[in-house]
Design an enzyme around this catalytic site. Structure first.
Site, PDB file in Angstrom:
ATOM      1  N   GLY A 854      36.730   0.986  15.094  1.00 12.38           N
ATOM      2  CA  GLY A 854      36.118   0.012  15.990  1.00 12.38           C
ATOM      3  C   GLY A 854      36.425  -1.393  15.521  1.00 12.38           C
ATOM      4  O   GLY A 854      36.788  -1.630  14.361  1.00 12.38           O
ATOM      5  N   PHE A 858      34.641 -10.651  15.196  1.00 10.01           N
ATOM      6  CA  PHE A 858      34.666 -11.175  13.829  1.00 10.01           C
ATOM      7  C   PHE A 858      35.046 -10.116  12.796  1.00 10.01           C
ATOM      8  O   PHE A 858      35.517 -10.455  11.718  1.00 10.01           O
ATOM      9  CB  PHE A 858      33.289 -11.750  13.464  1.00 10.01           C
ATOM     10  CG  PHE A 858      32.733 -12.653  14.522  1.00 10.01           C
ATOM     11  CD1 PHE A 858      33.324 -13.871  14.785  1.00 10.01           C
ATOM     12  CD2 PHE A 858      31.622 -12.278  15.270  1.00 10.01           C
ATOM     13  CE1 PHE A 858      32.812 -14.704  15.761  1.00 10.01           C
ATOM     14  CE2 PHE A 858      31.110 -13.107  16.246  1.00 10.01           C
ATOM     15  CZ  PHE A 858      31.707 -14.336  16.497  1.00 10.01           C
ATOM     16  N   VAL A 860      36.174  -5.772  11.702  1.00 10.44           N
ATOM     17  CA  VAL A 860      36.787  -4.508  12.049  1.00 10.44           C
ATOM     18  C   VAL A 860      36.141  -3.418  11.208  1.00 10.44           C
ATOM     19  O   VAL A 860      35.805  -3.650  10.041  1.00 10.44           O
ATOM     20  CB  VAL A 860      38.322  -4.547  11.815  1.00 10.44           C
ATOM     21  CG1 VAL A 860      38.649  -4.834  10.368  1.00 10.44           C
ATOM     22  CG2 VAL A 860      38.967  -3.226  12.242  1.00 10.44           C
ATOM     23  N   LYS A 886      33.239  -1.950   6.766  1.00  9.57           N
ATOM     24  CA  LYS A 886      33.373  -3.119   7.618  1.00  9.57           C
ATOM     25  C   LYS A 886      33.971  -4.272   6.836  1.00  9.57           C
ATOM     26  O   LYS A 886      33.577  -4.540   5.697  1.00  9.57           O
ATOM     27  CB  LYS A 886      32.011  -3.521   8.193  1.00  9.57           C
ATOM     28  CG  LYS A 886      32.081  -4.612   9.256  1.00  9.57           C
ATOM     29  CD  LYS A 886      30.721  -4.806   9.919  1.00  9.57           C
ATOM     30  CE  LYS A 886      30.808  -5.803  11.057  1.00  9.57           C
ATOM     31  NZ  LYS A 886      29.507  -5.980  11.720  1.00  9.57           N
ATOM     32  N   ASP A1030      20.696  -9.345  19.775  1.00 13.06           N
ATOM     33  CA  ASP A1030      21.712  -8.712  20.627  1.00 13.06           C
ATOM     34  C   ASP A1030      21.436  -7.211  20.771  1.00 13.06           C
ATOM     35  O   ASP A1030      22.311  -6.377  20.623  1.00 13.06           O
ATOM     36  CB  ASP A1030      23.107  -8.941  20.037  1.00 13.06           C
ATOM     37  CG  ASP A1030      24.212  -8.659  21.068  1.00 13.06           C
ATOM     38  OD1 ASP A1030      23.881  -8.471  22.246  1.00 13.06           O
ATOM     39  OD2 ASP A1030      25.385  -8.628  20.680  1.00 13.06           O
TER      40      ASP A1030
END
Length: 1227
Positions: A854, A858, A860, A886, A1030
């Site tokens: 994914g 900002f 990956v 990440k 979010d």
């Protein structure tokens, strides 16, 4: 005149009234044979259903065979198994005989009780194991005359396969002429050579199976004095024909015990042309007496056709009645003859999918000559084509033809039709045509194949050519020939209806617009029409009250279904590129054309190649264009690469059909020109004033454009042919170095070739001055390049220092105590004061990073395998834990690395919770080299939104309308409104539908569990405190066991800048406005109450199975939609109480919204009311999940005790290490 008409009507009525009844058999094939008539064969313990129908109004009755002598027959048992009744719908008399037995074999008849002469019969064979029907008595005593040996059969057999033995001696003539499957053998003195039949053992044998015999003892009473005479025609020539000299003798034999007095007996022959004149054409001799025999002969010289007919032999006796015996003579017109001896039933009515065979046994004469030829065919009438249709039958997968020779000119032909080929449209007249010399004999079978229900078809043809198109889409003003055909035996009535787009009900097409047609097995209606508008057609076939229907849709379209590819060259393309080849960097437009006439089309694109089957793996955009009768869905592929190579499928679906329109594109990789042959700086020697050519020796993909230079200027004195420069005349100026520049869209390449011109006049020093100038320019260029590299090194060093400073301040440095005024701030707004716990540090040696799973704006995320930092055994040292790793998209971007560090510190500050994504550890010590990795749990189910969407087709709705009307009929709860209630599967027990182990199953109770878990996770974050900012289903992960993890809460603070949450109408900026309240969009104010609003939107996503909030509202109009007080509608799978919670979460004033603890309390009460075990099971699973989550610390910390009596030391990491155990995440 009226009297005559009345009499005629009475006669017609009387004729119909006295038509005999007819017997039909359900489920079994009715066959017919010349010797026994109609018959049917059954296996024992099956069921026999006979239907007797008649045209008169009298009562019908069934007559049963005499079964008293059959072994196993019991009258009471037979009556219990037998049932008779009238079918009220059709007036048929129905006989049902259940569990049929071998002893039920015999003749069944149906007759009119008013007129017993009106009847129909059918012989029923019931077979178990024995071919011969067992009888109770095998001792038969008969009086003088003929004897029946009762070897009846339980199935239909060929007469030639049954043999009769008398005292173990074969009676040869018995099988040919005197056997009947219903009765047995008829025995006469002619057939049996012994003088008398006294206690003779007769045995019947079935040749095709061993041990299939039946034995009978037959005795004869003493004959009277008048017996002993045998009067018959002597067997004559079997093949009489025109021109043959024929004779026929009539004999009277006496075998009695008394004295024979010949003078008291007289024989004579009578026929139309018989004469006693010796010179006549047909001459009869006077009878002769020889011993106990009297004979007379008729002699015909040179047979003629007129000699055919009946010849009668007359026996006159003084003391007895005159007796007669006839002989029917048939004179064939030719010598060559064919005689049909026996055939299988010639009238057959059978069911579909039941194998059948047609057989004919025949003899030919003369058989010494050439053999016969046979041809099988089928004749039938078609409802579409005029006149009889003929089909020649050959051996194929459906039918098999076989021939057998029996010797002496006897043969048989057999046609076997396999079961799967026996269908109604194979009905018709089957014809066997036998040819021998100049004679032809034809055998016919009428075969009707019944189907269980009619086969109804709608066929669309183009009238001029009758070409079958059968498509759904036609252009306006197309002439169509439409057939509504019913294939059915018995025949069925046909109704043809239509419905336009503007009408709700089907209506019959006017009869004057239809043409009725019919054939052997089909009936139908033809509709010739000029197509002007879309319509639905319905063809119905009605038989005995049952209706079979097929529906076809005709849609108006201006263009046919297709995919049109269009190729646009890149701006970097050169004129030398082939126009039809697609190269990297080109743009491709794929246009999917489909009808405009219908609004229910669902159109999408699919993509597939050897590496991917997901169109989201390549960047695309779509647009829609509307034409006069069609729509165009355009797929734009811009700046294509080789990964775009594959098959593109436009999927056009509606409720009735799906069409797949495919096209393929092949994207060629590009390569910069390169030298392929020869050497750079090659030398070519030419003669002055002569032709020469030089080769650039470079190629690339696409083919490059070649330019030639001499002394820095374009060379114009030659012709360029691909990579070759052709010069017709070498000049003195051509001496020196040529440069070839090959250019394509991938770049360019320069090659040099030195040309030496011999005998050229000497030139000036200009060339050397030019070289000096070129050298000076090169020195200046090298100086400038050196300065640029030094500046780049300074920038790299500055970034290195900045990253090191970031590490020192954010990770290594521990800030002082948190100021009092900041203690109430959310944790993500005080990251500077958050410590980094070094216990989370992971040695990079223990972390293996695998493929990406994914990515975002900002960061990956990649899948990884984590080894234990402090293993206690050899097994643990080789065990790996799947994790998610990440990192930032640019590891040397200081701002992005700072965001990653802040996210890490926020995750460190949040304790583990089963509904919040857990941090396992991090790699921070190499931040200066760009290595900053955050290692979290690996969640195997993906994000919640995609999970819900993937389970839409298998979703189990446990929410139903309450059938009980509420008592309170107020304006708030009207009686006309039914509430929704849960109805869990009773077989599974109360509440056990929750979180079923099958990952492919998803039900309403799972949605309740997911909603509760998200509330628990958000309440946990709120207690930290941490504002998510979010919250959406795309940022919630779910395991295969349906446990959710809230993720992406660490980066939320960075979205507060107005470049992310701005409301500017720009499609390039990601705006989650559908999940945000107005105070976030307009004031950029984020609180726990704004997260509650987002939680309500999440619930809407959950109960719409991944639907988009405000589905009918454009993104840029969402703000105005919310400001006007509008909210999302109640989802289909949502309980009324859940929707009330959603609306409370969407209160305009944040103070009026509930807290997450309020939401938890609501869900727990709601689930507790629905099921007593429901909530308990969820809590137990979360408790188990918490225990598993706590074990994650074992992978990075030395907190576990050593294994007793085991000493283990971790060995250094090898380049290739054996890993024989991969531990999947508990998630």
């Amino acid at each position: 005149m009226k009297l005559k008409l009345t009499v005629l009507l009475i006669l017609v009525h009387a004729s119909a009234s006295y038509k005999p009844p007819a017997i039909e058999v359900e489920d079994y094939q009715v066959q017919e044979h010349d010797s026994i008539g109609k018959f049917v064969e059954l296996e024992e313990h099956t069921r026999l259903i006979l239907k007797c129908s008649a045209h008169h109004n009298g009562d019908l009755k069934y007559n049963f065979p005499s079964m008293e002598g059959n072994v196993g027959y019991d009258e009471n048992n037979f009556k219990k198994r037998m049932e008779e009744y009238y079918d009220d719908a059709f007036g048929d008399k129905v006989l049902t005989l259940n569990d049929v037995r071998e002893s039920d074999t015999g003749t069944y008849s149906c007759s009119s009780m008013e007129h017993s002469s009106l009847n129909d019969t059918i012989y029923v064979f019931v077979h178990r194991k024995k071919v011969f029907l067992p009888l109770k008595s095998v001792m038969i005593i008969y009086k003088q005359g003929e004897v029946m040996v009762p070897c009846k059969t339980t199935k239909f057999v060929d007469k030639s396969d049954i043999e009769l033995y008398a005292s173990n001696v074969l009676v040869k003539e018995a099988s040919k002429y005197n056997y009947d499957q219903r009765y047995g053998f008829k025995i006469t003195k002619k057939l049996y050579s012994e003088k008398q039949i006294v206690d003779v053992n007769f045995e019947c044998r079935y040749k095709k199976e061993e041990n299939q015999t039946a034995t009978y003892i037959i005795t004869e009473k003493e004959a009277s004095s008048d017996d002993g005479y045998h009067f018959s025609w002597e067997k004559g020539f079997q093949w009489p024909h025109v021109g043959y000299n024929f004779s026929l003798t009539c004999n009277l034999n006496y075998n009695g015990s008394k004295i024979f007095h010949g003078y008291t007996n007289k024989l004579s022959i009578e026929c139309p042309q018989c004469s006693h004149d010796p010179g006549s054409h047909v001459h009869v001799d006077r009878h002769r007496i020889i011993g106990n025999k009297i004979s007379t002969t008729v002699r015909i010289q040179h047979l003629e056709l007129e000699d055919s007919g009946k010849y009668t032999c007359i026996w006159e006796h003084e003391n007895k009645e005159t007796k007669y015996t006839d002989y029917h003579l048939y004179v064939a017109p030719k010598k060559a003859q064919i005689k049909v001896i026996e055939t299988s039933p010639t009238i057959m009515r059978i069911k579909e999918n039941r194998a059948t065979s047609l057989t004919a046994k025949f003899a030919i004469y003369p058989f010494e000559k050439e053999s016969y030829t046979a041809k099988w065919s089928r004749i039938y009438n078609s409802s579409i084509h005029e006149g009889p249709q003929s089909e020649t039958i050959i051996n194929d997968d459906f039918r098999k033809i076989a021939a057998t020779s029996f010797g002496d000119g006897a043969f048989s032909e057999n046609l076997d039709i396999k079961a799967f080929a026996v269908s109604t449209n194979m009905s018709g007249t089957y014809v066997l045509s036998i040819s021998h010399m100049d004679t032809v004999q034809v055998v016919q079978w009428e075969v009707a194949i019944e189907n269980d229900e009619p086969d109804v078809q709608i066929t669309v043809r183009e009238p001029s050519s009758f070409f079958i198109s059968n498509q759904e889409y036609y252009k306006p003003d197309t002439n169509l020939h439409i057939e509504c055909i019913s294939i059915s035996i018995p025949p069925a009535d046909v109704v043809f209806e239509y419905k336009t787009k503007n009408s709700e009900q089907f209506q019959e097409i006017e009869p004057n617009k239809l043409v009725s047609v019919g054939g052997t097995f089909d009936r139908g209606l033809i509709y010739n029409v000029t197509f002007t508008e879309g319509m639905d057609l319905k063809c119905s076939s009605i038989r005995k009250g049952n209706r079979a229907i097929t529906v076809n849709k005709l849609i108006k379209i201006g263009e046919g279904f297709e995919v049109r590819p269009h190729h646009e060259k890149s701006s970097k393309a050169t004129e030398s590129e082939p126009s039809k080849i697609i190269y990297e960097g080109d743009n491709v437009k794929l246009t999917c054309v489909f009808p405009l006439d219908s609004d229910d089309w669902s159109v999408s694109w699919r993509f597939e190649n050897s590496k991917s089957s997901d169109i989201s793996s390549i960047p695309t955009t779509t647009e829609t264009e509307i034409k006069q009768y069609s729509k165009h869905l355009i797929l734009n592929l811009r700046d294509v690469t080789t990964s775009f190579t594959g098959t593109y499928t436009c999927v056009v679906k509606n409720e009735d059909s799906e069409k797949l329109l495919e096209t393929s594109i092949d994207v060629k990789a590009i390569s910069k020109p390169s030298i392929t042959g020869g050497n750079s700086n090659a030398v070519v020697i030419v003669d002055y004033d002569q032709y020469f050519e030089i080769n650039c020796n470079m190629t690339g993909t696409p083919p490059p454009v070649y330019q030639w230079f001499k002394d820095g200027n374009p060379y114009t004195h030659g012709d360029v042919d691909g990579s070759i420069l052709r010069v017709s005349r070498a000049r003195g100026e051509d001496d020196g170095e040529f440069h070839c520049l090959a250019t394509n869209r991938a770049g360019d390449k320069l090659n040099s070739i030195e040309v030496q011109v011999n005998n050229a006049p000497k030139g000036s020093l200009f060339f050397y001055w030019f070289l000096a100038l070129l050298l000076l320019i090169s020195i200046i260029a090298v100086f400038l390049l050196t300065c640029k590299l030094r500046a780049s090194n300074r920038l790299t060093k500055q970034k290195d220092i900045a990253l090191n400073t970031l590490y020192e301040t954010m990770i290594k440095h521990q800030a002082g105590p948190l100021p009092e005024e900041m203690k109430d701030l959310p944790v993500e707004e005080r990251t500077y004061y958050l410590p980094y716990n070094n216990d989370y540090e992971i040695d990079p040696v223990n972390l293996e990073i695998l493929n990406p799973i994914g990515s975002g704006h900002f960061g990956v995320v990649k899948k990884g395998l984590l080894g234990m930092a402090y293993p206690k055994s050899k097994i643990e040292s080789k065990t790996r834990l799947p994790v998610a790793v990440k990192s930032s998209t640019n590891p040397f971007n200081v701002e992005l690395q700072k965001m990653m560090a802040e996210e890490l510190k926020v995750m460190c500050a949040i304790p583990k919770n089963p509904n919040v994504l857990a941090l396992i550890g991090a790699v921070t010590k190499n931040m200066r080299q760009g290595q900053l990795y955050i290692v979290t749990e690996f969640i195997d189910g993906g994000n919640l939104r995609e999970f819900l969407q993937a389970h839409r087709n298998t979703f189990i709705n446990e929410l139903v309308e309450d059938e009980h009307v509420p008592v309170d009929d107020s304006y708030l709860v009207p009686n006309s409104v039914k509430k929704k209630i849960y109805k869990f599967d009773e077989k599974l027990g109360e509440g056990t539908r929750l979180l079923v182990e099958d990952p492919d199953a998803l039900c309403t109770s799972d949605l309740l569990s997911i909603g509760l878990q998200i509330a628990k996770g958000m309440a946990w974050l709120a207690d930290v405190p941490c504002v998510h900012r979010d919250l959406a289903c795309r940022n919630v992960l779910i395991t295969k066991t349906k446990i959710v993890r809230i993720a992406d809460f660490g980066l939320s603070k960075k979205h507060t800048n107005k470049t992310y949450y701005r409301t500017k109408k720009s499609k390039d900026t990601p705006l989650p406005v559908r999940w945000m309240p107005l105070e976030c969009i307009e004031e950029f104010k984020f609180t726990q109450k704004s997260d509650v609003w987002s939680f309500g939107i999440c619930l809407y996503e959950i109960f719409t199975l991944g639907g988009t909030p405000y589905p009918n509202c454009d993104t840029f109009n969402v703000i105005e939609f919310i400001r006007n007080g509008n909210r999302n509608k109640q989802p289909e799978y949502c309980h009324d109480e859940i929707y009330e919670l959603m609306k409370v979460c969407w209160q305009f004033n944040p103070k009026d919204r509930p807290t997450f603890n309020d939401c938890i309390t609501f869900f727990e009460n709601h689930m507790r009311d629905s099921s007593s075990q429901f909530l308990e099971r969820v809590e137990n699973m979360l408790h188990t999940e918490m225990q598993e989550q706590s074990k994650l610390d074992d992978w990075i910390q030395d907190s576990r005790p050593d294994v007793p009596n085991v000493s283990f030391q971790k060995s250094p990491k090898k380049q290739k290490e054996e890993r024989y155990l991969i531990v999947e995440s508990h998630a």
